[in-house]
Motif scaffolding. Structure first.
Motif, mmCIF file in Angstrom:
data_model
loop_
_atom_site.group_PDB
_atom_site.id
_atom_site.type_symbol
_atom_site.label_atom_id
_atom_site.label_comp_id
_atom_site.label_asym_id
_atom_site.label_seq_id
_atom_site.Cartn_x
_atom_site.Cartn_y
_atom_site.Cartn_z
ATOM 1 N N SER A 3 0.849 -1.180 0.000
ATOM 2 C CA SER A 3 0.000 0.000 0.000
ATOM 3 C C SER A 3 0.883 1.228 0.000
ATOM 4 C CB SER A 3 -0.931 -0.045 1.194
ATOM 5 O OG SER A 3 -1.784 1.056 1.195
ATOM 6 N N GLU A 4 0.648 2.213 0.866
ATOM 7 C CA GLU A 4 1.436 3.413 0.836
ATOM 8 C C GLU A 4 2.600 3.310 1.797
ATOM 9 O OE1 GLU A 4 -1.509 6.295 1.548
ATOM 10 O OE2 GLU A 4 -2.454 5.994 -0.375
ATOM 11 N N SER A 190 -0.191 -1.004 5.147
ATOM 12 C CA SER A 190 0.743 -1.922 4.508
ATOM 13 C C SER A 190 1.825 -2.292 5.505
ATOM 14 C CB SER A 190 1.343 -1.279 3.262
ATOM 15 O OG SER A 190 2.166 -2.200 2.580
ATOM 16 N N TYR A 266 7.266 2.796 -6.397
ATOM 17 C CA TYR A 266 6.848 2.409 -5.052
ATOM 18 C C TYR A 266 7.972 1.709 -4.308
ATOM 19 C CZ TYR A 266 4.106 0.669 -1.216
ATOM 20 O OH TYR A 266 3.642 0.412 0.039
ATOM 21 N N SER A 286 4.446 9.939 -0.859
ATOM 22 C CA SER A 286 4.174 8.504 -0.936
ATOM 23 C C SER A 286 2.901 8.175 -1.709
ATOM 24 C CB SER A 286 4.056 7.918 0.476
ATOM 25 O OG SER A 286 2.863 8.359 1.104
ATOM 26 N N SER A 290 2.095 4.988 -4.631
ATOM 27 C CA SER A 290 1.063 4.051 -4.192
ATOM 28 C C SER A 290 -0.046 3.914 -5.232
ATOM 29 C CB SER A 290 0.475 4.515 -2.858
ATOM 30 O OG SER A 290 -0.614 3.714 -2.470
#
Length: 388
Positions: A3-4, A190, A266, A286, A290
């Protein structure tokens, strides 16, 4: 896959019951930059678009598999696996971050955060590993000629292996080797990239080597060798192979570039957040990587499936566009042969001398309109359909 990237202060997002100590994580006491309300709305627009188009594109692929038997070939099992995993990401993961972005905060508590981090990582890794296995399949079937009947055992083992491999790398954070937590703009979860422990660092290093680095190297090597083999044939049969060579060149470049654009930003940002100084990667910085990573669920079915000649013909039939199949003459008509009869001595001197691609389009009336069967047949290809 993930994820981020950058952890934030969770005190305003989790309830009192879900305290920081219950998360078992060490968070920075220094307040970090958060997205503005407008920023969250912009993110929600992108996430909503990814969720909708990713779901629809992959749903079309599943419908095509169910409707047309000719698509149920061994190599297409890998394509189906990619679509299933991408659709699950849209349904089980992106929906949660989309709803949270609309409210500008995480809505589902600690357990929802752990669930989101786990499923996003699990389904994402399944998709990445399947793409790498698909590139190896195209490479290996080019180099090893096999006339036997279609064998579903190896593709099904590869599909099952991708899920086991993904679980092997995504379950450990649930058991204490690193962890899943709220990150970035505060609307998704994440792996906790910024946790400063040797246990967390060792997990992240292994994750990037085995779930990002190795798949990238496999794809680059296999598609590089595949393109080299096609160019060798192109030098021998310039007229017959030129169009096929350009088509494969375009597909190889598109495949690798889109893969790298979706995942490498990422990966770079996550590694900077892990090993860089605290606060180096802000939530704003970020967000873009993402969203690019999540957008792979939209692009995968287009690049790997909807641009495939088999799927494209069936797609036209599914949406009642059969007349388009004859407008370009032989360009949409599948050949009844998979390769021309090249001079044996010259042909055997090339890396593609024994080439055969199990996923190449096969003559089947399920995906051919009656009018197109009467069209003038095309020039025989100089090489089997290596790419879609």
């Amino acid at each position: 896959m993930f994820s981020e990237v950058t952890n934030i202060n969770l005190t305003s997002n989790f309830s009192d019951d879900d305290s920081l100590t219950s998360l078992g994580q060490e968070w920075s006491d220094t307040p970090q930059e958060r997205l503005s309300r407008t920023g969250h709305k912009v993110v929600s627009v992108f996430l909503g678009s990814i969720m909708f188009f990713g779901f629809v594109n992959n749903l079309v692929v599943l419908i095509l598999f169910c409707k047309f038997k000719t698509l149920r070939t061994p190599v297409n099992m890998l394509l189906l696996n990619i679509s299933v995993s991408d659709m699950l990401v849209c349904v089980c993961g992106t929906t949660l971050s989309f709803a949270s972005s609309l409210r500008a905060r995480w809505l589902y508590g600690r357990h929802g955060c752990m669930w989101y981090g786990f499923v996003n990582s699990c389904f994402g890794i399944v998709s990445l590993i399947s793409l790498a296995v698909l590139s190896y399949d195209r490479y290996s079937t080019l180099m090893v000629y096999n006339k036997r009947a279609p064998d579903y055992r190896k593709p099904l083992l590869a599909v099952g292996g991708s899920w086991l491999y993904s679980l092997f790398w995504t379950v450990p954070p649930l058991l204490g080797w690193s962890s899943y937590g709220l990150e970035g703009a505060g609307t998704s979860c994440s792996v906790t990239w910024t946790e400063r422990t040797s246990r967390s660092h060792s997990y992240i290093i292994c994750l990037f080597i085995f779930c990002l680095g190795i798949p990238v190297l496999v794809m680059v090597y296999c598609y590089g060798r595949l393109l080299y083999a096609v160019k060798q044939v192109g030098r021998i049969r310039r007229t017959a192979a030129r169009r096929r060579e350009f088509h494969i060149l375009f597909m190889v470049i598109t495949t690798v570039v889109c893969y790298l654009l979706c995942w490498m930003p990422y990966g770079v940002v996550a590694m900077m957040a892990t090993f860089g100084r605290p606060g180096l990667i802000t939530p704003v910085a970020s967000v873009v990587p993402s969203i690019l990573a999540k957008s792979s669920t939209v692009f995968n079915p287009i690049i790997y499936i909807l641009m495939n000649k088999q799927f494209y013909r069936c797609f036209l039939i599914l949406f009642h566009c059969k007349h388009q199949m004859t407008e370009n003459g032989h360009s949409s008509m599948p050949s009844k042969t998979t390769a021309v009869q090249l001079n044996r001595r010259v042909y055997e001197s090339t890396p593609a001398a024994t080439g055969h691609i199990s996923g190449s389009p096969q003559y089947n009336k399920d995906c051919i309109s009656p009018a197109s069967e009467k069209a003038e047949p095309p020039d025989p290809p100089a090489l089997p359909d290596i790419m879609p």
